[in-house]
Motif scaffolding. Structure first.
Motif, PDB file in Angstrom:
ATOM      1  N   SER A  84      -8.847 -31.741  21.622  1.00 40.95           N
ATOM      2  CA  SER A  84      -9.401 -31.786  22.869  1.00 40.95           C
ATOM      3  C   SER A  84     -10.622 -33.119  22.921  1.00 40.95           C
ATOM      4  O   SER A  84     -10.761 -33.711  24.011  1.00 40.95           O
ATOM      5  N   GLN A  85     -11.381 -33.171  21.749  1.00 36.30           N
ATOM      6  CA  GLN A  85     -12.044 -34.313  21.577  1.00 36.30           C
ATOM      7  C   GLN A  85     -11.394 -35.510  21.983  1.00 36.30           C
ATOM      8  O   GLN A  85     -11.932 -36.491  22.565  1.00 36.30           O
ATOM      9  N   ARG A  86     -10.230 -35.915  21.138  1.00 38.16           N
ATOM     10  CA  ARG A  86      -9.455 -36.837  21.234  1.00 38.16           C
ATOM     11  C   ARG A  86      -9.144 -37.262  22.676  1.00 38.16           C
ATOM     12  O   ARG A  86      -9.015 -38.066  23.254  1.00 38.16           O
ATOM     13  N   PHE A  87      -8.599 -36.263  23.419  1.00 37.46           N
ATOM     14  CA  PHE A  87      -8.071 -36.267  24.769  1.00 37.46           C
ATOM     15  C   PHE A  87      -9.368 -36.572  25.665  1.00 37.46           C
ATOM     16  O   PHE A  87      -9.226 -37.475  26.509  1.00 37.46           O
ATOM     17  N   SER A  88     -10.366 -35.715  25.537  1.00 37.57           N
ATOM     18  CA  SER A  88     -11.556 -36.337  26.291  1.00 37.57           C
ATOM     19  C   SER A  88     -12.020 -37.672  26.090  1.00 37.57           C
ATOM     20  O   SER A  88     -12.535 -38.354  27.337  1.00 37.57           O
ATOM     21  N   ARG A  89     -12.051 -38.119  24.684  1.00 38.37           N
ATOM     22  CA  ARG A  89     -12.480 -39.494  24.791  1.00 38.37           C
ATOM     23  C   ARG A  89     -11.671 -40.405  25.319  1.00 38.37           C
ATOM     24  O   ARG A  89     -12.218 -41.163  25.844  1.00 38.37           O
ATOM     25  N   SER A  90     -10.316 -40.204  25.206  1.00 39.42           N
ATOM     26  CA  SER A  90      -9.402 -41.098  26.043  1.00 39.42           C
ATOM     27  C   SER A  90      -9.667 -41.136  27.511  1.00 39.42           C
ATOM     28  O   SER A  90      -9.795 -42.197  27.970  1.00 39.42           O
ATOM     29  N   ILE A  91      -9.866 -39.900  27.927  1.00 38.47           N
ATOM     30  CA  ILE A  91      -9.982 -39.734  29.650  1.00 38.47           C
ATOM     31  C   ILE A  91     -11.291 -40.412  29.716  1.00 38.47           C
ATOM     32  O   ILE A  91     -11.325 -41.100  30.864  1.00 38.47           O
ATOM     33  N   LYS A  92     -12.354 -40.180  28.962  1.00 34.58           N
ATOM     34  CA  LYS A  92     -13.680 -40.895  29.394  1.00 34.58           C
ATOM     35  C   LYS A  92     -13.557 -42.382  29.287  1.00 34.58           C
ATOM     36  O   LYS A  92     -14.059 -43.009  30.271  1.00 34.58           O
ATOM     37  N   MET A  93     -12.612 -42.873  28.614  1.00 34.17           N
ATOM     38  CA  MET A  93     -12.609 -44.356  28.343  1.00 34.17           C
ATOM     39  C   MET A  93     -11.968 -44.760  29.543  1.00 34.17           C
ATOM     40  O   MET A  93     -12.144 -45.696  30.374  1.00 34.17           O
ATOM     41  N   ILE A  94     -10.533 -44.226  29.913  1.00 34.63           N
ATOM     42  CA  ILE A  94     -10.056 -44.441  31.268  1.00 34.63           C
ATOM     43  C   ILE A  94     -10.871 -44.339  32.532  1.00 34.63           C
ATOM     44  O   ILE A  94     -10.743 -45.184  33.508  1.00 34.63           O
ATOM     45  N   ILE A 101     -13.375 -51.549  37.092  1.00 36.96           N
ATOM     46  CA  ILE A 101     -12.640 -51.904  38.047  1.00 36.96           C
ATOM     47  C   ILE A 101     -12.872 -51.766  39.739  1.00 36.96           C
ATOM     48  O   ILE A 101     -12.716 -52.850  40.463  1.00 36.96           O
ATOM     49  N   ALA A 102     -13.435 -50.581  39.595  1.00 37.46           N
ATOM     50  CA  ALA A 102     -13.693 -50.257  41.429  1.00 37.46           C
ATOM     51  C   ALA A 102     -14.872 -51.159  41.553  1.00 37.46           C
ATOM     52  O   ALA A 102     -15.246 -51.429  42.733  1.00 37.46           O
ATOM     53  N   ASN A 103     -15.662 -51.485  40.465  1.00 36.19           N
ATOM     54  CA  ASN A 103     -16.806 -52.707  40.839  1.00 36.19           C
ATOM     55  C   ASN A 103     -16.432 -54.151  40.917  1.00 36.19           C
ATOM     56  O   ASN A 103     -17.177 -54.956  41.005  1.00 36.19           O
ATOM     57  N   GLN A 107     -11.049 -57.287  34.268  1.00 31.93           N
ATOM     58  CA  GLN A 107     -10.570 -57.692  32.831  1.00 31.93           C
ATOM     59  C   GLN A 107     -10.859 -56.604  31.945  1.00 31.93           C
ATOM     60  O   GLN A 107     -10.191 -56.797  30.733  1.00 31.93           O
ATOM     61  N   ASN A 108     -11.218 -55.445  32.212  1.00 38.16           N
ATOM     62  CA  ASN A 108     -11.367 -54.365  31.328  1.00 38.16           C
ATOM     63  C   ASN A 108     -10.221 -53.607  30.896  1.00 38.16           C
ATOM     64  O   ASN A 108      -9.325 -53.450  31.986  1.00 38.16           O
ATOM     65  N   ARG A 109      -9.968 -53.167  29.952  1.00 31.72           N
ATOM     66  CA  ARG A 109      -8.617 -52.682  29.430  1.00 31.72           C
ATOM     67  C   ARG A 109      -9.001 -51.027  28.532  1.00 31.72           C
ATOM     68  O   ARG A 109     -10.058 -51.234  27.861  1.00 31.72           O
ATOM     69  N   VAL A 110      -8.132 -50.353  28.368  1.00 33.97           N
ATOM     70  CA  VAL A 110      -8.258 -49.164  27.583  1.00 33.97           C
ATOM     71  C   VAL A 110      -7.583 -49.333  26.319  1.00 33.97           C
ATOM     72  O   VAL A 110      -6.196 -49.882  26.502  1.00 33.97           O
ATOM     73  N   THR A 111      -8.248 -48.761  25.267  1.00 36.42           N
ATOM     74  CA  THR A 111      -7.602 -49.301  23.865  1.00 36.42           C
ATOM     75  C   THR A 111      -6.609 -47.983  23.918  1.00 36.42           C
ATOM     76  O   THR A 111      -6.986 -46.718  23.940  1.00 36.42           O
ATOM     77  N   THR A 124      -0.232 -47.323  31.348  1.00 34.39           N
ATOM     78  CA  THR A 124      -0.080 -47.461  32.755  1.00 34.39           C
ATOM     79  C   THR A 124      -1.219 -48.098  33.376  1.00 34.39           C
ATOM     80  O   THR A 124      -1.075 -49.007  34.226  1.00 34.39           O
ATOM     81  N   PHE A 125      -2.252 -47.486  33.050  1.00 38.70           N
ATOM     82  CA  PHE A 125      -3.728 -48.094  33.540  1.00 38.70           C
ATOM     83  C   PHE A 125      -3.761 -49.428  33.065  1.00 38.70           C
ATOM     84  O   PHE A 125      -4.311 -50.216  34.135  1.00 38.70           O
ATOM     85  N   ASN A 126      -3.422 -49.913  32.048  1.00 37.20           N
ATOM     86  CA  ASN A 126      -3.862 -51.308  31.682  1.00 37.20           C
ATOM     87  C   ASN A 126      -2.949 -51.863  32.474  1.00 37.20           C
ATOM     88  O   ASN A 126      -3.176 -53.362  32.824  1.00 37.20           O
ATOM     89  N   SER A 127      -1.458 -51.574  32.669  1.00 32.56           N
ATOM     90  CA  SER A 127      -0.669 -52.497  33.610  1.00 32.56           C
ATOM     91  C   SER A 127      -1.241 -52.583  34.988  1.00 32.56           C
ATOM     92  O   SER A 127      -1.045 -53.621  35.633  1.00 32.56           O
ATOM     93  N   MET A 128      -1.696 -51.496  35.337  1.00 34.43           N
ATOM     94  CA  MET A 128      -2.240 -51.667  36.908  1.00 34.43           C
ATOM     95  C   MET A 128      -3.539 -52.641  36.800  1.00 34.43           C
ATOM     96  O   MET A 128      -3.588 -53.548  37.785  1.00 34.43           O
ATOM     97  N   ALA A 129      -4.338 -52.537  35.690  1.00 28.43           N
ATOM     98  CA  ALA A 129      -5.592 -53.372  35.674  1.00 28.43           C
ATOM     99  C   ALA A 129      -5.039 -54.893  35.470  1.00 28.43           C
ATOM    100  O   ALA A 129      -5.560 -55.468  36.268  1.00 28.43           O
ATOM    101  N   GLU A 130      -4.034 -55.085  34.927  1.00 31.34           N
ATOM    102  CA  GLU A 130      -3.346 -56.636  34.927  1.00 31.34           C
ATOM    103  C   GLU A 130      -3.081 -57.072  36.224  1.00 31.34           C
ATOM    104  O   GLU A 130      -3.105 -58.120  36.654  1.00 31.34           O
ATOM    105  N   SER A 131      -2.155 -56.248  36.913  1.00 31.80           N
ATOM    106  CA  SER A 131      -1.728 -56.588  38.224  1.00 31.80           C
ATOM    107  C   SER A 131      -2.828 -56.663  39.138  1.00 31.80           C
ATOM    108  O   SER A 131      -2.838 -57.698  39.889  1.00 31.80           O
TER     109      SER A 131
END
Length: 216
Positions: A84-94, A101-103, A107-111, A124-131
């Motif tokens: 849960s810590q791992r999932f929540s950390r990834s979701i917080k990063m996203i 990106i909304a601001n 150029q920001n990406r998720v590790t 998928t999020f990184n691909s969207m950000a790049e597009s």
């Protein structure tokens, strides 16, 4: 007594709980099985065990079972906590990257730290950000090019009209420069028309008929 071993001689099993009519001083569990040889009942086997021993064994098994369940629950809790810590950390990063990106910071990406569903979501999020970043670069370049294309004829038109008004351009040459002004105005009209067509294409109003043709 014959009532007890008679069932065995008839080839049947039997089970009794009690003292076997006074044979034992405590309550016992008795199991009777026929002894068969050459397809004939030759006798029987009686096994007796005290009920307290059975209860003790049952308690020991239950205790082992509870210990095993407790250990399994503890390990499961530890695994769930870390997952849960791992999932929540990834979701917080996203979530954080989505806010940036909304601001307008594309150029920001998720590790990406895993290969599971969260990892796929991050990719998928990184691909969207790049597009979005590429789209923003194209938009900025397009606006700069359009501004330049519009500014040039407008500057020409303004200069020639001011020259005619203030007398810098003599009357005998005014028609020549008015024709240049007319050409620049037509150029501006074509640019605006092209921009309107582009807007219609992006909104889906105009459907392109894409096919092969001889460029010659």
């Amino acid at each position: 007594t014959k009532e007890q071993y008679g069932e065995i001689l008839n080839g049947k099993d039997f089970k009794r709980i009690g003292d076997l009519k006074g044979m034992f001083s405590e309550t016992v569990l008795t199991i009777g099985l026929p002894l068969i040889y050459n397809n004939q009942v030759q006798g029987g086997i009686l096994l007796n065990t005290p009920i307290p021993e059975i209860n003790k064994m049952r308690y020991e098994v239950f205790k082992l079972f509870m210990i095993a369940v407790s250990v399994a629950l503890f390990i499961a809790f530890i695994l769930i906590f870390f997952l849960s810590q791992r999932f929540s950390r990834s979701i917080k990063m996203i979530n954080k990257a989505a806010k940036t990106i909304a601001n307008g910071q594309f150029q920001n990406r998720v590790t990406v730290v895993s290969e599971d569903e969260i990892g796929e979501l991050a990719k998928t999020f990184n691909s969207m950000a790049e597009s979005l970043e590429n789209l923003e670069k194209m938009r900025s370049s397009f606006i700069a090019n359009v501004s330049h294309e519009l500014r040039t004829p407008m500057t020409t038109v303004q200069g020639f009209i001011e020259g005619i008004i203030d007398g810098t351009i003599p009357p005998d040459k005014q028609n020549k420069y008015l024709e240049i002004v007319l050409d620049e105005i037509k150029r501006l009209a074509r640019l605006v028309h092209d921009l309107l067509d582009l807007a219609k294409m992006e909104s889906g109003v105009i459907q392109l008929d894409i096919r092969k043709f001889d460029i010659n």
